[in-house]
Scaffold this active site. Sequence first.
Site, PDB file in Angstrom:
ATOM      1  N   THR A   1      -3.849   6.599   0.829  1.00 22.13           N
ATOM      2  CA  THR A   1      -4.342   5.239   1.073  1.00 22.13           C
ATOM      3  C   THR A   1      -4.450   4.999   2.567  1.00 22.13           C
ATOM      4  O   THR A   1      -5.554   4.851   3.105  1.00 22.13           O
ATOM      5  CB  THR A   1      -3.407   4.201   0.424  1.00 22.13           C
TER       6      THR A   1
ATOM      7  N   VAL B   1       0.837  -1.204   0.000  1.00 22.32           N
ATOM      8  CA  VAL B   1       0.000   0.000   0.000  1.00 22.32           C
ATOM      9  C   VAL B   1       0.871   1.252   0.000  1.00 22.32           C
ATOM     10  O   VAL B   1       1.926   1.300   0.636  1.00 22.32           O
ATOM     11  CB  VAL B   1      -0.961   0.037   1.214  1.00 22.32           C
ATOM     12  N   ASP B   2       0.431   2.240  -0.731  1.00 21.71           N
ATOM     13  CA  ASP B   2       1.058   3.546  -0.672  1.00 21.71           C
ATOM     14  C   ASP B   2       0.572   4.237   0.599  1.00 21.71           C
ATOM     15  O   ASP B   2      -0.512   3.925   1.109  1.00 21.71           O
ATOM     16  CB  ASP B   2       0.663   4.347  -1.915  1.00 21.71           C
ATOM     17  N   LYS B   3       1.349   5.166   1.129  1.00 17.73           N
ATOM     18  CA  LYS B   3       0.940   5.852   2.364  1.00 17.73           C
ATOM     19  C   LYS B   3      -0.056   6.974   2.082  1.00 17.73           C
ATOM     20  O   LYS B   3      -1.192   6.935   2.531  1.00 17.73           O
ATOM     21  CB  LYS B   3       2.155   6.412   3.099  1.00 17.73           C
TER      22      LYS B   3
END
Length: 672
Positions: free
Chosen positions: A340, A335-337
Site C-alpha cells: 500500500t 493503511v497497511d505498509k
Amino acid sequence: MNTLQRWVSSKWFVPIVSGLLILLSFGVQYIAGGALNPVLSPKWWLDAGAHDTHGGVAFMLSDLLMIAAAVLAGYRILVSAIRALTTGFIGIDLLVSVAAIGAIIIGNFWEAAAVTFLFAIGHALEAATLNKTRSALAELVAVAPDSAVVLRDGEQVEVPAAQVRMGEIVLVKNGAKVPVDGQVVSGTGAIDEASITGESIPVEKSKSDQVYAGTVSRGGFLQVLATGIGADTTLARIIHRVEEAQDAKAKTQTFIDQFSRWYTPGVMVLALIAGLITGDVVLALTLLVIGCPGALVISIPVAIVAGIGRAARNGILIKGGEYLETSAKISAVAVDKTGTLTEGRPQLTDIVVLDAAREAGFDRTQVLRWAAAAEAGSEHPLARPIIETAQDEGVGPEGIPGEVTPVPGKGIVTDVDGTRVLIGNVPLLEQYGIERDAQAGRVANELAAEGETPMIVAVEERAVGVVAVADQIREDAAEMVKRLHEAGVEKVVMLTGDTQLVAEAIGKATGIDEIHASLLPEDKLDAVAKLQREGHTVAMVGDGVNDAPALATADIGVAMGAAGSAVAVETADIALMGDNLLKLPEAIGLAKRTVSIMRQNIAIALITVVVLLAGVFLGGVTMSIGMLVHEGSVLVVIANAMRLLRKPRSESAPQATSKRESTSVRDSVTTQ
C-alpha cells in the site's frame, strides 16, 4: 419495430401530442371568441348567451380538446396510481390523478390538461436526465468488445467476443479492443486501461503481463492467452457492480422513502380538511398538486447514481449508496505498509556476516545459503527475495526443508538436513536460547532505522549473520497522505507487522500521523476498533488476506489494485481498480461532494413545497402554476446532481507527485 411504432412508444409521444391538443384547443377558442379565456370561463355553456350557436359549438370543441389532452396525458398516471394502490402505496401519481379528475368534474378542463401535461413532460425530462446521470454505466457497456481475432488451426479467425473459448490465443492489434481477460504470451504493446483503472496514460505490456477486456491497444501486437471470457471478465464484473450500486439505497434515501409514505396521505388529508373548511374545491385540488413530493423523492437517488457513475468512470467502484454516504464521514484511514505505502516488491538489500561467525569460517555465501534454505518452507512475502537472490547466485535451496515452525511476530525455525536454522528477530533467538550477540542487535537496529526489514540468521546455537529486505516507497504515498488531510481526514494510521524502526522510517518519509508496528492480524483489528471507540469513522486499506479481520471491522474496507480480482470487486466496500494511491482521497472527496448535493437537493425540494403551499393559502398560485413550479424543482434537483458528472479541477490538473526514491533500498546487495 418501424419508425411510427418507436415514436408512439417513446417517452416524448404523450407530452407532445397532449401539448398539441392544448394548443389546438386555444386556437379553436380564439377563432370562435376572439380571445382566450379558458381559466375564467371553462364551461362553454355559461357563455352561450354571449355567443351564437356556431360559437357555442366551437367552445364545446375547445373543451373537448382540453379533456382529450388531459385524458391522454393522465391515462398512464392513473394506471400507475392504481397499480401503486394495489400494493398499498399512496404515491405522487395518485395526488395528480385525483386533482385532474376533480378539475374535470368541476369544469376546470384547462387546469386538468395543464397539470397532466406538465406532469407528463416532467416525467419525460426526468427520464432523459436520469439516463444522463447513468452515462458512466452506458460508457462502460459501450467499451465492451464485439469481436475477437483468435488463432484456430494456425489461422486467424474473427469471431464474436462471446464465442472466444478459455485457453485460446487471442490476437490484439493496434487500435483494437482487447476482447478477453488474459495473459500476454508473446509480443509487446501499449494498452489504454482507462475503462478499467481510470488512468489515461497507456501501460506497456509484454510477456506474462495481464490485460483486461474492454481496454484498447494504442500500439504494438500482442498474443494473449484467454483466462477470462464473457461474464467472467473484469469489465463484466465492474458493469454488474455499478448496476447494483446505483440501485442500492443510502440511509438518507431509505428515510425519505419512509417519510413520503406518510407525507403523501398527509397531503390528501390536508387537502380534504381545507376543502371542507373553506368549501373551495379548487383550493383542495390545488393543494393535492402543490404537495407532490416529487423533487424530494428524486433528490437522493439521482445524486447517488451520478456520484457512483462518476467514481466508476475514474476507476473507483463503490458498493452502493450506503457506503458512499459512510465514506463522506471518514475521519481516520488505516493503511497497511507492504503493498500500500510501498510497492509490494521487496528486494534483498544487505547480507551482513557477524564478526564472531566470520572468525568461525562463515562467509557471505554461507549466510545467504542458510537463510534461503530456512525460508524455503515459509509462506511469508519476505522469503521470496532471499530465495531468488540465492538462486541467482547458485546457492538456492534444493528440495524442501524438514520441520518448519513459524513463530508469529518473530520469525521461523526450520530443520535443514538435520541442522536447526532460525531466521527472525532478537526475541526469536531469546525464545530458543540462542546466545545474544551484541553486534547482531546493533546491525539489525541500524538497518531498521534505514527503513529495511532485518532478519538475524542463526545456525544451531550461534547467530551468524543478518539479512535485510526492503521495499520501495510508492512515489505518491506522501501525496496521498497530504490529500487525505485536505479531504477532511483527521488521522492517517499505519498498521504493519514490521518492526517499529522500519515503520518509523516509512512513516517519516510519507507523513503518516500515527504508527502501530509489530502487529499480528488480530492486533490490526484491535487498532481499528480502538479508532472507532475514539469516535472515528474508519476506512481500512489492505490486501484482503492478512488484513481481512481489520477490513471486516472497519466502517469502509478499501481494496487496492482490484483490477482482475473477482473477490476484491465483489467484497470490498470501495475497490480502487488501479494501483494509484491518489484514488483514495479522490473517492473520499467525491463522497463528500455527493452527500453535500444530496442535502442541497432535500433543501430545494422542501423549500419549494413550503413556498407553494404558502402561495396557495395567500392566493395567486393556481393548480397549473403549482405544477409548473413543482416540475421545475424536480429538474433543478436533477441538474444539481448532474454537476457530479463534471470532473473537478483537482482531477483535471496534473498530479503533483515527485519521484521519491526510498532511502531504504540500496542499489546492490552489500557485504560486511
